[in-house]
Design an enzyme around this catalytic site. Structure first.
Site, PDB file in Angstrom:
ATOM      1  N   PHE A 144       0.852  -1.201   0.000  1.00 19.85           N
ATOM      2  CA  PHE A 144       0.000   0.000   0.000  1.00 19.85           C
ATOM      3  C   PHE A 144       0.877   1.238   0.000  1.00 19.85           C
ATOM      4  O   PHE A 144       1.777   1.371   0.836  1.00 19.85           O
ATOM      5  CB  PHE A 144      -0.915   0.011   1.236  1.00 19.85           C
ATOM      6  N   ASP A 229       9.155   2.658   1.561  1.00 20.95           N
ATOM      7  CA  ASP A 229       8.006   3.449   2.035  1.00 20.95           C
ATOM      8  C   ASP A 229       7.886   3.181   3.530  1.00 20.95           C
ATOM      9  O   ASP A 229       7.375   2.151   3.951  1.00 20.95           O
ATOM     10  CB  ASP A 229       6.761   2.996   1.274  1.00 20.95           C
ATOM     11  N   LYS A 258       2.639   9.717   8.562  1.00 19.68           N
ATOM     12  CA  LYS A 258       1.994   9.290   9.802  1.00 19.68           C
ATOM     13  C   LYS A 258       2.671   9.794  11.080  1.00 19.68           C
ATOM     14  O   LYS A 258       2.437  10.900  11.524  1.00 19.68           O
ATOM     15  CB  LYS A 258       1.899   7.762   9.811  1.00 19.68           C
TER      16      LYS A 258
HETATM   17  N1  PLP Z   1       2.299   4.285   2.601  1.00 21.02           N
HETATM   18  C1  PLP Z   1       1.992   3.453   3.605  1.00 21.02           C
HETATM   19  C2  PLP Z   1       2.910   2.318   3.909  1.00 21.02           C
HETATM   20  C3  PLP Z   1       0.833   3.632   4.359  1.00 21.02           C
HETATM   21  O1  PLP Z   1       0.534   2.776   5.350  1.00 21.02           O
HETATM   22  C4  PLP Z   1      -0.005   4.719   4.051  1.00 21.02           C
HETATM   23  C5  PLP Z   1      -1.255   4.930   4.800  1.00 21.02           C
HETATM   24  O2  PLP Z   1      -1.791   4.067   5.453  1.00 21.02           O
HETATM   25  C6  PLP Z   1       0.360   5.573   3.005  1.00 21.02           C
HETATM   26  C7  PLP Z   1       1.522   5.327   2.311  1.00 21.02           C
HETATM   27  C8  PLP Z   1      -0.501   6.744   2.640  1.00 21.02           C
HETATM   28  O3  PLP Z   1      -0.384   7.739   3.593  1.00 21.02           O
HETATM   29  P1  PLP Z   1      -1.468   8.913   3.654  1.00 21.02           P
HETATM   30  O4  PLP Z   1      -2.770   8.277   4.003  1.00 21.02           O
HETATM   31  O5  PLP Z   1      -0.949   9.852   4.685  1.00 21.02           O
HETATM   32  O6  PLP Z   1      -1.497   9.529   2.298  1.00 21.02           O
END
Ligand code: PLP
Length: 402
Positions: A144, A229, A258
């Site tokens: 994700f 990520d 986050k």
């Molecule tokens: N990358 C990862 C690993 C995530 O867990 C998330 C959100 O859960 C995101 C990106 C996206 O972040 P945002 O919701 O702040 O755009």
């Protein structure tokens, strides 16, 4: 209708106001009014022990003094100088992040998805300059990366496949932890490999050491950028400041979000100077690196980067893990996954979303990323007594369904 009417215990005002919110997710019919440490309080004054913490966001719990203080001080000094100027909290935060990581340059953004968009753009620009326009990025099934169109295209969630077609092209999805499949997916148009070291939304699925070391080698051999990520795993969530430290590798690009702002929106893309190929005008955003968000993130970082904070958090995360292991044994559940304060309990045949619903009724906020998985992402400074309280409730819930 006033806000206070919406907060009436009978919830009548609340129901009316709910109709004005686009229904992008299934929310319970309650409205949170106040948060303190590990607890949230709804419109009826009911208290909830929070093991979601804003989706692995509230690093120091709800309304921590460090964030309150940073907001008060910074909001009376400088809220917004604009993206075309440096400001002191931005410079301090970038220096802090670089001093504590393997990177030396930072681009700030406002959400995890936006930081990941930046990473995708940086890799593509680098490919344009250094690899005859190579632009393809290998990402992983069930991974994700966010909800902008490009990050949804990079995401490996099955439910995204048919949404918002046509997607952004150039992402090759490979099975997670499958090094040979990754090797086979590389061609001369490939510029990068992008992954979560622990797939959070997929249900807390860790990358194996062999896989991550292998990816580093593949990237070195094929002149590819390794993008991690760490939007969910960064800022102490898995124990050390960054999850890549568990694996003993150096990524080429990392994204954070986050937990970086501990509840205030801010994200970041970090890289090494040798890959830093954005030129003025290539990338930006109105709120990027604003003083208010950066001062909050500095306050969070100051706490989380201290050795004593990390040791205590790791000790309490081990305690949570050991308590979950006892429940696992007692109810013959398949097992536990994850690191630090990002843990998952396999519930086997037991319906995890139903357990979440029962937890809500009993004042415990949990998350079920899968039908058979409960995810635990409490504040990093949670104490053993709060963990005990949560485990007592969870034990009761599991006893009910057993
Ligand atoms: N990358 C990862 C690993 C995530 O867990 C998330 C959100 O859960 C995101 C990106 C996206 O972040 P945002 O919701 O702040 O755009």
């Amino acid at each position: 209708m006033t806000l206070s009417e919406a907060m009436q215990p009978n919830g009548s005002g609340l129901q009316q106001k709910i109709t004005h919110i686009l229904p992008i997710t299934n929310r319970p019919e309650l409205c949170f009014i106040r948060g303190e440490g590990n607890y949230l309080y709804d419109q009826a004054g009911k208290r909830y022990l929070d093991f979601i913490q804003g989706w692995a966001v509230n690093t120091l719990g709800h309304c921590p003094p460090a964030i309150q203080q940073a907001l008060i001080e910074q909001s009376s000094t400088l809220i917004n100088s604009g993206p075309a100027f440096y400001n002191a909290p931005m410079l301090d935060l970038a220096s802090n992040l670089c001093q504590h990581s393997v990177f030396d340059q930072v681009f700030f953004a406002n959400s995890g998805a936006e930081a990941n968009e930046g990473a995708i753009k940086l890799a593509r620009k680098w490919g344009q300059i250094n690899k005859q326009g190579a632009s393809k990025i290998i990402t992983f099934k069930q991974g994700f990366h966010g909800r902008t169109l490009a990050t949804m295209s990079a995401t490996g969630k099955d439910s995204f496949t048919q949404l918002y077609e046509p997607k952004v092209p150039g992402f090759t999805k490979v099975s997670f932890n499958d090094l040979e499949a990754t090797r086979a997916a590389i061609d001369k148009r490939t510029v990068a490999i992008m992954l979560e070291l622990i797939q959070g939304e997929a249900g807390v699925i860790p990358a194996t050491q062999n896989f991550v070391s292998g990816l580093r080698e593949l990237c070195d051999q094929n002149k590819l950028l390794l993008i991690v990520d760490e939007v969910q795993t960064g800022i102490g969530r898995t124990g050390p400041l960054f999850c890549y430290e568990h694996y003993g590798i150096e990524p080429d690009i990392m994204t954070l979000g986050k937990g970086l702002g501990g509840g205030f929106p801010i994200s970041a893309l970090l890289t090494h100077r040798k890959y830093s190929c954005f030129e003025p005008g290539d990338q930006g955003g109105t709120f990027n690196g604003n003083p208010l968000a950066c001062s909050v993130a500095n306050a969070v970082f100051t706490e989380v980067s201290s050795q004593s904070f990390q040791s205590k958090s790791i000790e309490n995360a081990d305690y949570l893990k050991s308590r979950l292991a006892l429940l696992c044994k007692k109810y013959s559940l398949p097992g536990i996954r994850g690191q630090g304060m990002l843990l998952a309990l396999s519930t086997g045949e037991n319906d995890a979303p139903a357990l979440v619903q029962r937890g809500l009724e009993d004042g415990l906020l949990l998350n079920a990323p899968r039908q058979d998985t409960l995810r635990f992402m409490p504040a990093l400074n949670i104490e053993k007594s709060d963990i005990d309280e949560a485990m007592t409730i969870l034990n009761k819930l599991l006893a009910e369904v057993a």
